[in-house]
Each structure stands twice: as structure tokens, then as C-alpha cells.
Scaffold this active site. Structure first.
Site, PDB file in Angstrom:
ATOM      1  N   THR A  59      -6.890   6.814  12.233  1.00 51.81           N
ATOM      2  CA  THR A  59      -7.365   8.069  11.223  1.00 51.81           C
ATOM      3  C   THR A  59      -8.033   8.573  12.291  1.00 51.81           C
ATOM      4  O   THR A  59      -8.636   8.411  13.101  1.00 51.81           O
ATOM      5  CB  THR A  59      -8.552   7.352  10.855  1.00 51.81           C
ATOM      6  OG1 THR A  59      -9.070   8.094   9.856  1.00 51.81           O
ATOM      7  CG2 THR A  59      -9.217   6.028  10.668  1.00 51.81           C
ATOM      8  N   ASP A  60      -7.792  10.159  11.374  1.00 44.82           N
ATOM      9  CA  ASP A  60      -8.316  11.290  12.243  1.00 44.82           C
ATOM     10  C   ASP A  60     -10.483  10.832  11.982  1.00 44.82           C
ATOM     11  O   ASP A  60     -11.075  11.632  12.096  1.00 44.82           O
ATOM     12  CB  ASP A  60      -8.577  12.467  11.037  1.00 44.82           C
ATOM     13  CG  ASP A  60      -8.833  12.285   9.478  1.00 44.82           C
ATOM     14  OD1 ASP A  60      -8.252  11.027   9.455  1.00 44.82           O
ATOM     15  OD2 ASP A  60      -9.222  13.491   8.797  1.00 44.82           O
ATOM     16  N   THR A  94      -9.087   0.918   3.349  1.00 43.97           N
ATOM     17  CA  THR A  94      -9.265   2.351   3.561  1.00 43.97           C
ATOM     18  C   THR A  94      -9.775   2.878   2.497  1.00 43.97           C
ATOM     19  O   THR A  94      -9.993   3.967   2.654  1.00 43.97           O
ATOM     20  CB  THR A  94      -7.943   2.315   3.054  1.00 43.97           C
ATOM     21  OG1 THR A  94      -7.759   2.320   1.298  1.00 43.97           O
ATOM     22  CG2 THR A  94      -6.601   2.582   4.014  1.00 43.97           C
ATOM     23  N   ALA A 133      -5.246  -1.715   5.681  1.00 45.11           N
ATOM     24  CA  ALA A 133      -6.132  -1.752   6.154  1.00 45.11           C
ATOM     25  C   ALA A 133      -7.404  -2.110   5.169  1.00 45.11           C
ATOM     26  O   ALA A 133      -6.728  -1.666   3.856  1.00 45.11           O
ATOM     27  CB  ALA A 133      -6.383  -0.256   7.059  1.00 45.11           C
ATOM     28  N   GLY A 185       0.915  -1.046   0.219  1.00 48.50           N
ATOM     29  CA  GLY A 185      -0.115  -0.173   0.177  1.00 48.50           C
ATOM     30  C   GLY A 185       0.566   1.530   0.059  1.00 48.50           C
ATOM     31  O   GLY A 185       2.415   1.174   0.003  1.00 48.50           O
ATOM     32  N   GLN A 186       0.373   2.275  -0.407  1.00 49.96           N
ATOM     33  CA  GLN A 186       0.951   3.721   0.140  1.00 49.96           C
ATOM     34  C   GLN A 186       2.308   3.732   1.369  1.00 49.96           C
ATOM     35  O   GLN A 186       3.235   4.630   0.765  1.00 49.96           O
ATOM     36  CB  GLN A 186       0.197   4.872  -0.077  1.00 49.96           C
ATOM     37  CG  GLN A 186       0.036   5.901  -0.315  1.00 49.96           C
ATOM     38  CD  GLN A 186      -0.740   7.205   0.264  1.00 49.96           C
ATOM     39  OE1 GLN A 186      -1.098   7.850  -0.385  1.00 49.96           O
ATOM     40  NE2 GLN A 186      -2.118   6.960   0.995  1.00 49.96           N
ATOM     41  N   LEU A 187       1.837   3.642   2.193  1.00 56.43           N
ATOM     42  CA  LEU A 187       2.204   3.802   3.169  1.00 56.43           C
ATOM     43  C   LEU A 187       2.976   2.600   3.419  1.00 56.43           C
ATOM     44  O   LEU A 187       4.101   3.155   3.701  1.00 56.43           O
ATOM     45  CB  LEU A 187       1.086   4.175   4.605  1.00 56.43           C
ATOM     46  CG  LEU A 187       1.841   4.827   5.610  1.00 56.43           C
ATOM     47  CD1 LEU A 187       3.087   5.675   5.719  1.00 56.43           C
ATOM     48  CD2 LEU A 187       0.483   4.416   7.003  1.00 56.43           C
ATOM     49  N   LYS A 239     -11.986   1.460  12.186  1.00 54.55           N
ATOM     50  CA  LYS A 239     -11.292   1.894  12.488  1.00 54.55           C
ATOM     51  C   LYS A 239     -10.989   2.115  14.263  1.00 54.55           C
ATOM     52  O   LYS A 239      -9.799   1.463  14.718  1.00 54.55           O
ATOM     53  CB  LYS A 239     -10.377   3.258  11.626  1.00 54.55           C
ATOM     54  CG  LYS A 239     -10.668   2.607   9.927  1.00 54.55           C
ATOM     55  CD  LYS A 239      -9.159   1.806   9.479  1.00 54.55           C
ATOM     56  CE  LYS A 239      -7.382   2.896  10.442  1.00 54.55           C
ATOM     57  NZ  LYS A 239      -6.499   1.645  10.315  1.00 54.55           N
ATOM     58  N   TYR A 271     -16.014   3.137   8.255  1.00 58.21           N
ATOM     59  CA  TYR A 271     -14.574   3.327   8.277  1.00 58.21           C
ATOM     60  C   TYR A 271     -14.336   3.750   9.488  1.00 58.21           C
ATOM     61  O   TYR A 271     -13.645   2.623  10.316  1.00 58.21           O
ATOM     62  CB  TYR A 271     -14.442   3.578   7.144  1.00 58.21           C
ATOM     63  CG  TYR A 271     -12.624   4.466   7.032  1.00 58.21           C
ATOM     64  CD1 TYR A 271     -12.115   3.589   6.555  1.00 58.21           C
ATOM     65  CD2 TYR A 271     -12.052   5.314   7.563  1.00 58.21           C
ATOM     66  CE1 TYR A 271     -10.708   3.418   6.907  1.00 58.21           C
ATOM     67  CE2 TYR A 271     -10.731   5.537   7.460  1.00 58.21           C
ATOM     68  CZ  TYR A 271     -10.221   4.882   7.672  1.00 58.21           C
ATOM     69  OH  TYR A 271      -8.436   5.000   6.953  1.00 58.21           O
TER      70      TYR A 271
END
Ligand SMILES: NC(=O)c1ccc[n+]([C@@H]2O[C@H](COP(=O)([O-])OP(=O)(O)OC[C@H]3O[C@@H](n4cnc5c(N)ncnc54)[C@H](OP(=O)(O)O)[C@@H]3O)[C@@H](O)[C@H]2O)c1
Length: 282
Positions: free
Chosen positions: A99-100, A60, A58, A10-12, A127, A123
Site C-alpha cells: 500500500t501507499d 484492509t 489483508a 475480496g475486491q482485488l 503492511k 495498518y
């Protein structure tokens, strides 16, 4: 130090693996490790015997979670339980990303780590479930809440804005959602710091600066040398996505700051670097 990175495709996760160069790393993408499969999680964690597990996996897609809450909870909540139990058996430290969107967005000052979460989407609820599972099933952990992550060419918000603008299809961006854009490599460096030090606790980690989606998109275009003047504003209601998003979810990194950890740079500086000195698109 042996580090297992989940969600490594994934991205992160990929930014974290890049940052961990030189250490003993198992980069486990979705094909290697399905978080919802308890036996597989036990097997992969048991075989590698990590000192630290860095969970970047996750579900996402916020709207996909809204459409299929069971899948959201199986991955984002129960999957974290499986990881926590397996890590606890080995005495491994778990660094988990959240996450925020655990906040409802009704506040008008940045949310710090001691503010009460109240998610408004499946979501966000799944989380938050993951955060709770980790704390219940494992003794040595850190949870890192972050927001609006960018840094993967081709699939992040930045690339989407540039592509839509290039096609002449970017007429409006939402201006009633505010948070903190966060550059994946900067966040990855913070995660590695927490992992290496086995630092415990809940931390908000994001780049400095908060803005609306519209402002962020305009920043992207300006820094890429494009003309943003044709990009208007729309509301979330007009966009009509299945899942609700918090109107305001800027994060205050109070616990990070009070721990004496260095603030991340402003998101515009990170964005400029990502875009390559104001040059053309990723
Ligand atoms: N992106 C954001 O704006 C943002 C904002 C706040 C917090 N976060 C959090 O940051 C973390 C990293 O997000 P990201 O931006 O890197 O997202 P991402 O690019 O979607 O990466 C998530 C990875 O998890 C994998 N995955 C999905 N379901 C899985 C499962 N059941 N088992 C194992 N792996 C699974 C995905 O693989 P496949 O694609 O192959 O399914 C994907 O490679 C997540 O915890 C996310 O909640 C992200």
C-alpha cells in the site's frame, strides 16, 4: 502454471481470479485460507503446490487495524511470513500486494520505489511488516504497492459516494488527502503480468493521475451524470477517523516504467468504463 490466489473473495482477489481465466487457479477466500493460521497456510499451499502465490488477502480496514493492532500484524505481517515460508519450500514465486500507506505523506512529489517508507498508522506499519517478512523468508518475490483501489460494486468508495449522494447525505469530502485512484481490474492485469513472468522486485502500480478524495468524488458524480455542486470540502481532522492517513501518497511507478512495463491508463478513463459510459451508478 498453477496459481494460488489468496483473498479471492475480496475486491482485488476476485478481479485477479477473473483475469486468470484459463489457468489452473485455486481461488482461496478467507473461509478456505486464514492467513494467520500457520498450519492451515502450510496445508493449503502444500496441497495445491502452486508455481505462483498471488496474495490479495489483508486486513484492509485502516481504522479496524488502529483499534486492534495485534489482528493487523497477525494478518498483514505474520500471515505474509507464513505464506512466504510455505512458498519458499516449493520454490514458488510470491506476488504480494502492499500500500501507499507505508509512506508518511510529508513529500510533495510522488513516492517512488526507492523512497523511504515511514508509515503513520498501524495498518501502514503492519503492511510494511508484511513486505519485510516476504523479503526475509522467500527468495522469489514481487511486492506491488498500490493505492485507493475501486472496482467492487456495493462496497468501494465509488459506490459509497453514489449512495450517499442519492440519499442527499453527501455534504463534504476530504480535500487534504491526495493519492492515485486505481481500478481493480487494471491492477489485476498488472499482477497477472508479474505472476506469469515471475518478475522480481518492488513495484508501484496504480492508474495514471493523482487527486484529492474530494476531486475523486466529484469525478465519480460527474461521470455518473450527477450534479456535484452541493458537495463541499472537509478536512481529515473534521472527519475525525481513528487512524491517521498520509496527506500525500501519490505513487511514482518508476521501477515499473524502467522495467519497460506499460503504464496503466488514467483513472478517469477507467472510472468512466466502470460507471458504464457515464450511465447510472454501479
Ligand atoms: N482497497 C484499497 O484502497 C487498497 C489500497 C492500497 C492497497 N490495498 C491492498 O490491496 C490488497 C487487496 O485489497 P482489497 O481492496 O481487495 O481489500 P478487500 O476487499 O478487503 O479484500 C481483502 C480480502 O482479504 C480477506 N482477509 C482478511 N483477513 C484475512 C485473513 N486473516 N486471512 C485470509 N484472508 C483474509 C478478506 O476477507 P473477509 O472480508 O472475509 O475478512 C477480503 O476478502 C490488500 O493487500 C490491501 O492492503 C488496498
Amino acid at each position: 502454471m498453477r496459481i494460488l490466489v489468496t483473498g479471492a473473495g475480496g475486491q482485488l482477489g476476485s478481479a485477479a481470479v477473473a483475469r486468470l481465466g484459463g489457468r489452473e487457479v485455486l481461488a482461496a477466500d478467507h473461509a478456505v485460507l486464514e492467513l494467520a493460521d500457520r498450519e492451515r497456510v502450510e496445508q493449503v499451499v502444500g496441497a495445491f503446490a502452486p508455481d505462483v502465490v498471488l496474495n490479495c488477502a489483508a486486513l484492509t480496514d485502516v481504522d479496524a487495524c488502529e483499534r486492534d493492532p495485534d489482528l493487523a500484524y497477525a494478518t498483514n505481517a505474520l500471515g505474509v511470513r507464513h505464506l512466504a515460508v510455505a512458498a519458499e519450500r516449493l520454490g514458488a514465486h510470491v506476488v504480494h500486494v502492499s500500500t501507499d500507506y507505508v509512506f508518511d505523506g510529508s513529500q510533495r512529489r510522488p513516492y517512488h520505489e526507492w523512497d523511504d517508507p515511514a508509515p503513520v498508522s498501524e495498518y501502514g506499519r503492519s503492511k510494511l511488516g508484511g513486505e519485510l517478512e516476504l523479503a526475509r523468508h522467500c527468495r522469489s518475490w514481487a511486492v506491488v504497492r498500490t493505492s485507493w483501489v475501486f472496482g467492487r460494486r456495493g462496497s468501494d468508495f465509488v459506490s459509497w459516494v453514489l449512495d450517499a449522494h442519492r440519499r442527499g447525505e453527501l455534504r463534504g469530502l476530504v480535500d487534504d488527502q491526495t493519492s492515485c485512484p486505481t481500478y481493480a481490474p487494471d491492477l489485476a492485469a498488472a499482477l497477472v503480468r508479474l505472476a506469469a513472468g515471475r518478475l522480481p522486485g518492488l513495484f508501484h502500480v496504480r492508474n495514471e493521475g493523482a487527486c484529492s478524495r474530494h476531486r475523486f468524488g466529484v469525478d465519480v458524480l460527474e461521470l455518473a451524470g450527477r450534479d456535484p455542486s452541493g458537495v463541499g470540502t472537509i478536512t481529515s481532522a473534521e472527519l475525525g477517523r481513528p487512524a491517521a492517513r498520509p496527506a500525500y501518497s501519490a505513487l511514482d511507478d518508476r521501477a515499473w516504467r524502467l522495467a519497460g512495463l506499460p503504464p496503466l491508463r488514467h483513472y478517469r478513463e477507467a472510472l468512466a468504463e466502470y460507471l458504464g459510459d457515464g450511465g447510472e451508478a454501479p
